[in-house]
Scaffold this motif. Structure first.
Motif, PDB file in Angstrom:
ATOM      1  N   ASP A   1       0.879  -1.176   0.000  1.00 29.22           N
ATOM      2  CA  ASP A   1       0.000   0.000   0.000  1.00 29.22           C
ATOM      3  C   ASP A   1       0.909   1.217   0.000  1.00 29.22           C
ATOM      4  O   ASP A   1       1.429   1.619   1.052  1.00 29.22           O
ATOM      5  N   ALA A   2       1.130   1.787  -1.166  1.00 30.19           N
ATOM      6  CA  ALA A   2       2.096   2.874  -1.320  1.00 30.19           C
ATOM      7  C   ALA A   2       1.779   4.060  -0.425  1.00 30.19           C
ATOM      8  O   ALA A   2       2.683   4.665   0.159  1.00 30.19           O
ATOM      9  N   ALA A   3       0.509   4.394  -0.282  1.00 27.50           N
ATOM     10  CA  ALA A   3       0.135   5.560   0.519  1.00 27.50           C
ATOM     11  C   ALA A   3       0.430   5.322   2.001  1.00 27.50           C
ATOM     12  O   ALA A   3       0.975   6.199   2.690  1.00 27.50           O
ATOM     13  N   VAL A   4       0.069   4.134   2.495  1.00 32.99           N
ATOM     14  CA  VAL A   4       0.319   3.811   3.902  1.00 32.99           C
ATOM     15  C   VAL A   4       1.813   3.763   4.177  1.00 32.99           C
ATOM     16  O   VAL A   4       2.294   4.303   5.187  1.00 32.99           O
ATOM     17  N   GLU A   5       2.565   3.135   3.290  1.00 35.36           N
ATOM     18  CA  GLU A   5       4.009   3.020   3.486  1.00 35.36           C
ATOM     19  C   GLU A   5       4.696   4.381   3.430  1.00 35.36           C
ATOM     20  O   GLU A   5       5.588   4.668   4.243  1.00 35.36           O
ATOM     21  N   ALA A   6       4.256   5.251   2.520  1.00 36.81           N
ATOM     22  CA  ALA A   6       4.836   6.597   2.432  1.00 36.81           C
ATOM     23  C   ALA A   6       4.529   7.399   3.693  1.00 36.81           C
ATOM     24  O   ALA A   6       5.393   8.119   4.213  1.00 36.81           O
ATOM     25  N   GLY A   7       3.298   7.272   4.188  1.00 37.12           N
ATOM     26  CA  GLY A   7       2.930   7.982   5.411  1.00 37.12           C
ATOM     27  C   GLY A   7       3.719   7.505   6.613  1.00 37.12           C
ATOM     28  O   GLY A   7       4.115   8.300   7.478  1.00 37.12           O
TER      29      GLY A   7
ATOM     30  N   LEU B   1       9.866   0.146   1.077  1.00 34.60           N
ATOM     31  CA  LEU B   1       9.876  -0.979   2.002  1.00 34.60           C
ATOM     32  C   LEU B   1       9.572  -2.271   1.257  1.00 34.60           C
ATOM     33  O   LEU B   1       8.928  -2.270   0.211  1.00 34.60           O
ATOM     34  N   SER B   2      10.032  -3.387   1.841  1.00 31.04           N
ATOM     35  CA  SER B   2       9.795  -4.684   1.217  1.00 31.04           C
ATOM     36  C   SER B   2       9.274  -5.676   2.243  1.00 31.04           C
ATOM     37  O   SER B   2       9.403  -5.472   3.456  1.00 31.04           O
ATOM     38  N   GLU B   3       8.703  -6.756   1.754  1.00 32.25           N
ATOM     39  CA  GLU B   3       8.205  -7.833   2.619  1.00 32.25           C
ATOM     40  C   GLU B   3       9.393  -8.733   2.954  1.00 32.25           C
ATOM     41  O   GLU B   3       9.795  -9.580   2.168  1.00 32.25           O
ATOM     42  N   ILE B   4       9.957  -8.546   4.145  1.00 28.62           N
ATOM     43  CA  ILE B   4      11.252  -9.145   4.449  1.00 28.62           C
ATOM     44  C   ILE B   4      11.176 -10.614   4.849  1.00 28.62           C
ATOM     45  O   ILE B   4      12.201 -11.302   4.836  1.00 28.62           O
ATOM     46  N   TYR B   5       9.992 -11.102   5.248  1.00 30.19           N
ATOM     47  CA  TYR B   5       9.849 -12.510   5.596  1.00 30.19           C
ATOM     48  C   TYR B   5       8.767 -13.117   4.707  1.00 30.19           C
ATOM     49  O   TYR B   5       7.723 -12.497   4.478  1.00 30.19           O
TER      50      TYR B   5
ATOM     51  N   ILE C   1       6.656  -1.443  15.815  1.00 27.92           N
ATOM     52  CA  ILE C   1       7.947  -2.002  15.411  1.00 27.92           C
ATOM     53  C   ILE C   1       7.831  -2.858  14.156  1.00 27.92           C
ATOM     54  O   ILE C   1       8.640  -2.743  13.237  1.00 27.92           O
ATOM     55  N   SER C   2       6.814  -3.716  14.113  1.00 26.50           N
ATOM     56  CA  SER C   2       6.738  -4.698  13.018  1.00 26.50           C
ATOM     57  C   SER C   2       5.488  -4.616  12.161  1.00 26.50           C
ATOM     58  O   SER C   2       5.427  -5.223  11.104  1.00 26.50           O
TER      59      SER C   2
ATOM     60  N   PRO D   1       5.119  -8.280   7.264  1.00 33.71           N
ATOM     61  CA  PRO D   1       6.284  -7.734   7.966  1.00 33.71           C
ATOM     62  C   PRO D   1       6.922  -6.538   7.266  1.00 33.71           C
ATOM     63  O   PRO D   1       8.070  -6.217   7.534  1.00 33.71           O
ATOM     64  N   THR D   2       6.183  -5.898   6.362  1.00 31.32           N
ATOM     65  CA  THR D   2       6.739  -4.757   5.652  1.00 31.32           C
ATOM     66  C   THR D   2       7.146  -3.641   6.610  1.00 31.32           C
ATOM     67  O   THR D   2       8.210  -3.028   6.449  1.00 31.32           O
ATOM     68  N   ALA D   3       6.314  -3.379   7.620  1.00 28.85           N
ATOM     69  CA  ALA D   3       6.656  -2.347   8.598  1.00 28.85           C
ATOM     70  C   ALA D   3       7.957  -2.671   9.320  1.00 28.85           C
ATOM     71  O   ALA D   3       8.701  -1.767   9.725  1.00 28.85           O
ATOM     72  N   TYR D   4       8.223  -3.954   9.482  1.00 20.91           N
ATOM     73  CA  TYR D   4       9.431  -4.393  10.182  1.00 20.91           C
ATOM     74  C   TYR D   4      10.686  -3.980   9.415  1.00 20.91           C
ATOM     75  O   TYR D   4      11.751  -3.787   9.998  1.00 20.91           O
ATOM     76  N   ASP D   5      10.572  -3.848   8.094  1.00 21.81           N
ATOM     77  CA  ASP D   5      11.693  -3.394   7.287  1.00 21.81           C
ATOM     78  C   ASP D   5      12.126  -2.000   7.735  1.00 21.81           C
ATOM     79  O   ASP D   5      13.325  -1.716   7.883  1.00 21.81           O
ATOM     80  N   ALA D   6      11.151  -1.131   7.991  1.00 26.53           N
ATOM     81  CA  ALA D   6      11.456   0.213   8.483  1.00 26.53           C
ATOM     82  C   ALA D   6      11.986   0.169   9.908  1.00 26.53           C
ATOM     83  O   ALA D   6      12.935   0.874  10.262  1.00 26.53           O
ATOM     84  N   GLY D   7      11.357  -0.672  10.747  1.00 18.34           N
ATOM     85  CA  GLY D   7      11.793  -0.773  12.136  1.00 18.34           C
ATOM     86  C   GLY D   7      13.221  -1.249  12.270  1.00 18.34           C
ATOM     87  O   GLY D   7      13.995  -0.730  13.083  1.00 18.34           O
TER      88      GLY D   7
END
Length: 354
Positions: A78-84, A104-108, A271-272, A299-305
């Motif tokens: 979700d490009a908008a959510v990830e950018a925000g 960001l990427s899906e790391i797992y 975090i994740s 786990p895309t958010a985890y990439d940023a964390g």
């Protein structure tokens, strides 16, 4: 209790939780040698790394151990959510002289779609395989059972537990809200009743036909005895093993676990991208100041964390780590696994009047 232990081939109803990033072959083997069920948390591993970990554990012990995998729904970009999310994190990155990732990427990769991981399990045949965040499809379940592998899965509610039983899984792990690390709820967007470990254990043992393992907040032999008295066939402990020298926890994690933060764990998705119980730190504090901000999918958010933790740690700040821990964290003991197991067994026997 005795039936499940006998079925698995262990001496004591003490299961080590499969903590991804913390559990190691050395830890799992030490728990097994002491008569419990050691575990490898391989949900964040590649099939190649998983094979290496399984073989390293098998080389260290001939006793049965558990391999845990994640069954989360694959992330949808979700490009908008990830950018925000990255924009909100940008001030934290700047604080440490860095910029957030451009994307960001899906790391797992979820076990739901990982046939290569399934092939590793069927080749290596660990005695036990467990699932978190949900259940694999029937094809995977039947293949693992045909290989003679005992299957377990986490459940946070009676509804989830009934799904686990109906799928033909052998054992339900009752994860109470006290538990450290990721909440095993199947759908993180659904309502969470936040049942405690003993309440959930009693509900499940009164309803299900399969054995139930209690997990969450259990740190002592007395806690194990209480879980058994509530009807559990065994107790699963995670935070209790983090301080052991066989753990992969870094020095900052160990220091935090031994400090004031242990008394103030927080459930956070910051975090994740999925709710997880962590020692209170700068990341959990930041998450609490941004309650209306939607994180990217796990786990895309985890990439940023992970990126934020890396830049902060390089500057000497360790408060953005994934320092998972349960509500029993103040009772942590920094003992070698063999010594901790001896203590847990002695405390359990005393509490049970044995």
């Amino acid at each position: 209790m005795q039936d499940l232990c006998k079925r698995i081939g262990i001496d004591w109803p003490i299961f080590q939780a499969p903590m991804a990033g913390v559990s190691t072959p050395a830890m799992a083997a030490a728990v097994c040698k002491a008569g419990g069920l050691g575990a490898l948390g391989l949900g964040a591993s590649t099939p190649e790394a998983a094979r290496d970990a399984i073989r390293a554990t098998s080389a260290a012990t001939r006793r049965p151990f558990n391999v845990n995998l994640f069954c989360h729904a694959p992330a949808r970009a979700d490009a908008a959510v990830e950018a925000g999310w990255l924009a909100a994190l940008a001030p934290l990155f700047r604080r440490y002289g860095a910029a957030p990732p451009a994307e960001l990427s899906e790391i797992y990769r979820s076990f739901l779609v990982d046939d290569a991981m399934l092939a590793v399990l069927l080749e290596e045949r660990p005695a036990v395989v467990s699932f978190h965040f949900g259940l694999p499809d029937r094809r995977r379940i039947e293949a693992l059972k045909a290989a003679g592998i005992l299957l377990m899965a986490s459940a946070t509610s009676l509804t989830e537990a009934r799904r686990v039983e109906a799928a033909g899984i052998d054992v339900v792990v009752a994860q109470g809200y006290e538990a450290g690390g990721h909440r095993g709820i199947f759908d993180p967007d659904s309502h969470d009743d936040r049942l405690g470990t003993l309440a959930l254990t009693q509900i499940l043992t009164a309803t299900l036909f399969v054995p139930v393992v209690a997990a969450g907040g259990i740190m002592t032999g007395g806690g194990i005895a209480a879980a058994l008295a509530a009807g559990a066939a065994a107790a699963q402990l995670g935070t209790a093993f983090i301080g052991c020298p066989e753990s992969a926890a870094d020095a900052a994690y160990r220091t935090a676990l031994a400090g004031e933060a242990a008394a103030h764990t927080r459930m956070t998705a910051a975090i994740s991208g999925r709710p997880a119980r962590c020692l209170q730190n700068l990341f959990t504090d930041w998450g609490e100041t941004h309650p209306g901000l939607t994180p990217p999918a796990y786990p895309t958010a985890y990439d940023a964390g992970k990126a934020l933790n890396a830049v902060a740690k390089a500057m000497g700040e360790t408060g953005f780590g994934a320092q998972w821990a349960g509500q029993g964290a103040p009772l942590s003991r920094a003992l070698p696994v063999a010594d901790l197991m001896d203590v847990l067994i002695a405390e359990m026997q005393k509490a049970r009047g044995e």
